[in-house]
Enzyme design. Sequence first.
Site, PDB file in Angstrom:
ATOM      1  N   LYS A  32       0.812  -1.218   0.000  1.00  0.00           N
ATOM      2  CA  LYS A  32       0.000   0.000   0.000  1.00  0.00           C
ATOM      3  C   LYS A  32       0.846   1.270   0.000  1.00  0.00           C
ATOM      4  O   LYS A  32       0.463   2.268  -0.615  1.00  0.00           O
ATOM      5  CB  LYS A  32      -0.968   0.003   1.180  1.00  0.00           C
ATOM      6  CG  LYS A  32      -0.334   0.241   2.544  1.00  0.00           C
ATOM      7  CD  LYS A  32      -1.394   0.333   3.620  1.00  0.00           C
ATOM      8  CE  LYS A  32      -0.756   0.505   4.990  1.00  0.00           C
ATOM      9  NZ  LYS A  32      -0.017   1.768   5.138  1.00  0.00           N
ATOM     10  N   THR A  33       1.987   1.250   0.687  1.00  0.00           N
ATOM     11  CA  THR A  33       2.835   2.443   0.707  1.00  0.00           C
ATOM     12  C   THR A  33       3.337   2.765  -0.695  1.00  0.00           C
ATOM     13  O   THR A  33       3.360   3.926  -1.117  1.00  0.00           O
ATOM     14  CB  THR A  33       4.027   2.241   1.662  1.00  0.00           C
ATOM     15  OG1 THR A  33       3.543   1.919   2.965  1.00  0.00           O
ATOM     16  CG2 THR A  33       4.875   3.496   1.734  1.00  0.00           C
ATOM     17  N   ASP A 216      -3.704   7.692   4.375  1.00  0.00           N
ATOM     18  CA  ASP A 216      -3.236   6.341   4.694  1.00  0.00           C
ATOM     19  C   ASP A 216      -3.911   5.856   5.980  1.00  0.00           C
ATOM     20  O   ASP A 216      -4.360   6.657   6.809  1.00  0.00           O
ATOM     21  CB  ASP A 216      -1.717   6.374   4.869  1.00  0.00           C
ATOM     22  CG  ASP A 216      -1.094   4.990   4.916  1.00  0.00           C
ATOM     23  OD1 ASP A 216      -1.795   4.014   4.590  1.00  0.00           O
ATOM     24  OD2 ASP A 216       0.098   4.896   5.262  1.00  0.00           O
ATOM     25  N   GLU A 217      -3.982   4.532   6.167  1.00  0.00           N
ATOM     26  CA  GLU A 217      -4.548   3.921   7.382  1.00  0.00           C
ATOM     27  C   GLU A 217      -5.934   4.507   7.701  1.00  0.00           C
ATOM     28  O   GLU A 217      -6.235   4.866   8.840  1.00  0.00           O
ATOM     29  CB  GLU A 217      -3.600   4.127   8.581  1.00  0.00           C
ATOM     30  CG  GLU A 217      -2.186   3.628   8.378  1.00  0.00           C
ATOM     31  CD  GLU A 217      -2.059   2.104   8.398  1.00  0.00           C
ATOM     32  OE1 GLU A 217      -3.091   1.423   8.479  1.00  0.00           O
ATOM     33  OE2 GLU A 217      -0.922   1.615   8.334  1.00  0.00           O
ATOM     34  N   GLN A 247      -7.687  -4.753   9.685  1.00  0.00           N
ATOM     35  CA  GLN A 247      -6.587  -4.405  10.585  1.00  0.00           C
ATOM     36  C   GLN A 247      -6.939  -3.218  11.481  1.00  0.00           C
ATOM     37  O   GLN A 247      -6.045  -2.539  11.988  1.00  0.00           O
ATOM     38  CB  GLN A 247      -5.317  -4.102   9.790  1.00  0.00           C
ATOM     39  CG  GLN A 247      -4.755  -5.298   9.042  1.00  0.00           C
ATOM     40  CD  GLN A 247      -3.382  -5.019   8.459  1.00  0.00           C
ATOM     41  OE1 GLN A 247      -2.364  -4.978   9.154  1.00  0.00           O
ATOM     42  NE2 GLN A 247      -3.333  -4.817   7.145  1.00  0.00           N
ATOM     43  N   ARG A 582       2.073 -10.853  10.435  1.00  0.00           N
ATOM     44  CA  ARG A 582       3.419 -10.264  10.629  1.00  0.00           C
ATOM     45  C   ARG A 582       4.505 -11.225  10.141  1.00  0.00           C
ATOM     46  O   ARG A 582       5.651 -10.825   9.940  1.00  0.00           O
ATOM     47  CB  ARG A 582       3.693  -9.965  12.114  1.00  0.00           C
ATOM     48  CG  ARG A 582       2.769  -8.978  12.815  1.00  0.00           C
ATOM     49  CD  ARG A 582       2.566  -7.699  12.058  1.00  0.00           C
ATOM     50  NE  ARG A 582       1.393  -7.768  11.213  1.00  0.00           N
ATOM     51  CZ  ARG A 582       1.152  -6.934  10.202  1.00  0.00           C
ATOM     52  NH1 ARG A 582       2.013  -5.999   9.901  1.00  0.00           N
ATOM     53  NH2 ARG A 582       0.046  -7.058   9.476  1.00  0.00           N
TER      54      ARG A 582
END
Length: 685
Positions: A32-33, A216-217, A247, A582
Amino acid sequence: MDILAGLNPQQIEAVTLPGRSALVLAGAGSGKTRVLTSRIAYLIQNLGTPPHEILAVTFTNKAAKEMATRISAMIPVSIRNMWIGTFHGLCNRMLRAHHGDAGLPEAFQIMDSSDQLAMVKRVIRGHNLDEERYPPKELQHFINNQKEQGLRSADVPAYDSFSRTRQEIYSAYESQCNREGAVDFAELLLRSYELLRNNEIIRTHYQQRFRHILIDEFQDTNRLQYLWLKLLSGKDSTVFAVGDDDQSIYAFRGADTGNMREFERDFHIRDIIKLEQNYRSHGNILDAANALIRHNAARLGKNLWTNDSKGEKLRFYNAPTDLQEAEYIIEEIRELHNAGIPLNDIALLYRSNAQSRVLEHALFNASMPYRVYGGLRFFERLEIKHALAYLRLIHNPDDDGALLRVINFPARGIGAKSVEALQKDAGTGSLWAAAKQKGKKFGDFIRLVEAMRDECNGATLSETVEITIEKSGLKSHYLHERDGEERLENLDELVNAAAVFESENDPLPEFLSHAALEAGERQSGEGSDAVQLMTVHSAKGLEFHAVFVSGLEEGLFPHSNSRIEAGGLEEERRLMYVALTRARRRLYLSCAQSRMLHGQTNYNIPSRFLKEIPPELVQEIGMTPEMPVPFQKKASPWRIGASVFHAKFGEGVILACEGEEQVQVNFRRAGVKWLALEYANLIAI
């Protein structure tokens, strides 16, 4: 530079989207970044958008700097006039430019959390209120929560004398901030929101300037942040929101996943782009995460996949005790390290900070370097230091360092000037002896410690610790704090540490020496090769070659409080989803049949989340027929209703119900004691 090189079809679709608002569901490890930075670079280089027309919101300063660095490396254009930052940083920038319209002095000061708490305390004292009834930290949380809902003190409903008093404190706090020209973090956003809402000229200016807003987020936004974004976006603006509802794990900070559905409606979203290709984890890990999260009903829905291999199965170990769980983890870490995996690429995750104590002790005994990420080691935590200081005074009243730490904690009206006078009177002698000659407040403290010493006389070490936590006032103090629950869990874990220690060593002096040694051993520095210990909340955004998720038991993970809060169980499941994703290559899951709680052994049932992972994805380690088997396909020989677990512990059998139902049984030699019995169809054999 070809901005689209190396992107998959869904990423390209997001980056090259025409000029309309969109919601991008970006799964864990889906890049996504890169999509966000490529989108900004595409707007500037391919669509000719001036950088000053772009506003990008991140959730951390680190993420903002990383985004700016990546964009600068992608395109040969200065992005100095582009606004990139956190909500607080961007609101501060706006308020500095329009301080007069916002009703602020030009050089207004920003208070951090401790400055804000100090001001709240001044206001409480100014109203002659009892801090026991109106704890400062609780009022600080109340004020921030009202601001994050967009409410000024006059807007807060008051139903009784208690709520009216809290409203009055909020009003007085506002007045004090205005007099001093100071703002807290929540005020930055609220004041900026009010500036845009109330001033049409300024609102129109920013709506016409920022033609492209990227965030973002997005799943972590709170109510006020969403309203601020809505005001910033004009009829010709596009909002590019990137997030992952699976998330969303920060409801306790005010995050509202409902914002994603409101965004769909408010911005007439036609494009929901799902980034489902994962570049981080092996297939079995993703399959387990997908199977788990499907049990959540309120989600937008996506399914992670990878072009990588299935990889190894998840490894599950059901340890007889929490100590043996820790030993198993240490042995596995040692094998991974011997196989060439750096220690700093191995993470040990837990739901609650208190769980770190047993793990830290095992690492300490194994001389294995470790680092607690984003937090303090167990014996360095403030509440543990306070409890140990009281224990040191019980053991040795002439311990001046211990006395100075707790003589006014919890607060008992002994100020800094009184302590300075005490030290002056004591000279080179004992502060304890000098305090015995002073006035009532010092006398009350002396009598408190002496009473605790008398009550602890003849008690076991764990009983001594428990008495100290209770009688010192630490327990009641933390009951009223916003983060008090976690601190109380840590204090409970100190009782557990004492219970284990008393069976191995001499009591109090040896335990205090042990605590000092573990606290004194410096943990590995940042960047060094050391095992990474952290809560699952702290692990968000990180990834590791190997991940251990420990303490997978009902009441621990999911946490017992999750059944109280609306939507709490689904948030706990999202937290488990974050833990699983993770891991890149190795994923270890573990639980313990018995674990110390309040200094006594409790018997547990495995987490319901283990049952939600398909058994074909899991390799069970060291299982025996008498252990609970969460991955078994056939039902247990003992069956009551929908029960499928069983565990034999000498004096009895644990049986746990399926689904949302849970029971927990504590077996004692004196008989069977029920810790919790929420459903009656349970039999102890």
